[in-house]
Scaffold this motif. Structure first.
Motif, short mmCIF file in Angstrom:
data_model
loop_
_atom_site.label_atom_id
_atom_site.label_comp_id
_atom_site.label_asym_id
_atom_site.label_seq_id
_atom_site.Cartn_x
_atom_site.Cartn_y
_atom_site.Cartn_z
N GLU A 183 0.81 -1.22 0.00
CA GLU A 183 0.00 0.00 0.00
C GLU A 183 0.85 1.27 0.00
O GLU A 183 0.44 2.30 -0.54
CB GLU A 183 -0.93 0.00 1.22
N GLU A 184 2.04 1.17 0.61
CA GLU A 184 2.90 2.36 0.67
C GLU A 184 3.41 2.78 -0.70
O GLU A 184 3.96 3.88 -0.87
CB GLU A 184 4.08 2.10 1.61
N LYS A 185 3.22 1.93 -1.72
CA LYS A 185 3.67 2.24 -3.07
C LYS A 185 2.52 2.64 -3.99
O LYS A 185 2.73 2.78 -5.20
CB LYS A 185 4.40 1.03 -3.66
N ASN A 186 1.33 2.85 -3.44
CA ASN A 186 0.19 3.22 -4.28
C ASN A 186 0.43 4.51 -5.06
O ASN A 186 0.12 4.60 -6.26
CB ASN A 186 -1.07 3.34 -3.43
N ALA A 187 0.98 5.50 -4.38
CA ALA A 187 1.24 6.79 -5.06
C ALA A 187 2.29 6.61 -6.15
O ALA A 187 2.20 7.23 -7.22
CB ALA A 187 1.69 7.84 -4.04
N TRP A 188 3.28 5.78 -5.91
CA TRP A 188 4.33 5.50 -6.90
C TRP A 188 3.72 4.87 -8.14
O TRP A 188 4.06 5.24 -9.27
CB TRP A 188 5.37 4.58 -6.27
N LEU A 189 2.78 3.94 -7.95
CA LEU A 189 2.11 3.29 -9.08
C LEU A 189 1.25 4.27 -9.85
O LEU A 189 1.18 4.22 -11.08
CB LEU A 189 1.27 2.11 -8.58
N THR A 190 0.62 5.17 -9.14
CA THR A 190 -0.18 6.21 -9.81
C THR A 190 0.71 7.10 -10.65
O THR A 190 0.37 7.49 -11.78
CB THR A 190 -0.94 7.05 -8.77
N ASP A 191 1.89 7.42 -10.13
CA ASP A 191 2.84 8.23 -10.89
C ASP A 191 3.30 7.51 -12.15
O ASP A 191 3.61 8.15 -13.17
CB ASP A 191 4.06 8.57 -10.02
#
Length: 330
Positions: A183-191
């Motif tokens: 979950e901590e990588k959700n923003a990274w995946l969105t980017d």
């Protein structure tokens, strides 16, 4: 000439690994001697470095299924000293001394010409994982998948194959749903381009269903096992799922209903033994129309000293994005 190579040895349950000095005479027979500029780290490398006899039968061994560099000498007329070349797949790094080394020697049939528009750094930012993602997307396109028909799911989205698949599909205009347990990588995946991020349970909840509500036009699966079983009943009519990994298991259970009532397709992806001409075509494509300017942002370059920790992280499922190895840097 002496050079450094990452040597893994297995004695019973004990595994030792270190960078060691080697001589060219210790390299395997082959047509083309290459000075390696970069390699990359893939899950198969982590297995080989962990003594997995299903990947590498004999030790000591040098892993590394990818390499880019400069031809030192060639017994094949197709290559000359100074040529920039790429090697991935076939037996490199499996049972043939691999790319975690400053020099390799391989058959000419394994060697690809590096396109002018692809830097050495980008070639290994792609690496086997990235090329596998490109092959997966190519298979979906050939199966009739297109951006206007619906969302595409990518499993294992923070991994090497998954992250490149997310970025490439987004570049091509697809609405990408990224599946990840981090979950901590959700923003990274969105980017990277994901329109939505879902957890494993969101998809696995429907495992065992013969048919389910059609949610996804297609999927790029990187983990195998139950995940593939759960995706198939959620595909839209004429949808397709590619599969290229087995970290979640090697068995897939599925009803025939999605195949005969919706016409869905299950497509296997192999980046190891496909013909050299097909590999060259993919390499040329990622150097041109499929180039990813954002690829460098999802790639971590490491030197020799960092390699053991990265291999351990990937084996534990904790790797993120791509890792490029510089064997000439401590």
């Amino acid at each position: 000439m002496a050079f450094l190579a990452y040597r893994v040895d297995v004695s019973g349950r004990d595994i030792t690994a270190s960078w060691q000095e080697r001589e060219e005479g210790e390299l395997p027979a082959g047509d083309v001697l290459i000075e390696v500029s970069y390699s990359s780290v893939n899950y198969k490398d982590a297995l080989s470095a962990n003594g997995n006899k299903g990947v590498t039968k004999e030790y000591p061994h040098t892993p590394g299924i990818d390499a880019v560099g400069t031809v030192v000498s060639s017994e094949d007329a197709g290559f000359s000293a100074g040529d920039k070349v790429v090697v991935f797949g076939y037996d490199l790094g499996m049972n043939t001394e691999g790319g975690f080394s400053q020099r390799i020697r391989v058959p000419a049939a394994w060697v690809l010409k590096k396109p002018e528009g692809l830097s050495e750094e980008d070639a290994m930012a792609w690496g086997t994982a990235g090329f596998t993602a490109a092959l997966s997307v190519q298979k979906l396109e050939r199966a009739g998948v297109s951006p206007e028909k619906g969302p595409v799911l990518v499993t294992g989205a923070t991994g090497g194959v998954g992250s490149v698949a997310v970025a490439l599909l987004s570049k091509l205009g697809f609405s990408v749903v990224a599946l990840s347990g981090k979950e901590e990588k959700n923003a990274w995946l969105t980017d990277l381009g994901a329109k939505k991020v879902v957890g494993r349970d969101d998809v696995l909840a429907l495992k065992g269903k013969a048919m389910a509500k059609p949610i996804y036009q297609a999927a790029v699966d990187t983990v195998g096992g139950d995940m593939v079983s759960a995706i198939i009943p959620q595909l839209m009519p004429e949808g397709a799922v590619t599969t290229c990994g087995m970290i979640a298991g090697v068995k897939v259970e599925a009803s025939v209903f999605p195949f005969i009532l919706r016409g869905v397709s299950l497509l296997g992806v192999d980046s190891v033994e496909i013909p050299r001409a097909d590999k060259q075509a993919v390499l040329d494509k990622v150097a041109g129309e499929w180039s990813l300017p954002t690829l460098e942002n999802m790639t971590t370059e490491i030197g020799r000293d960092q390699l053991p920790d990265v291999l351990a992280a990937i084996l534990a499922g904790k790797g993120v994005g791509r890792y490029r190895v510089n064997p000439n840097k401590a």
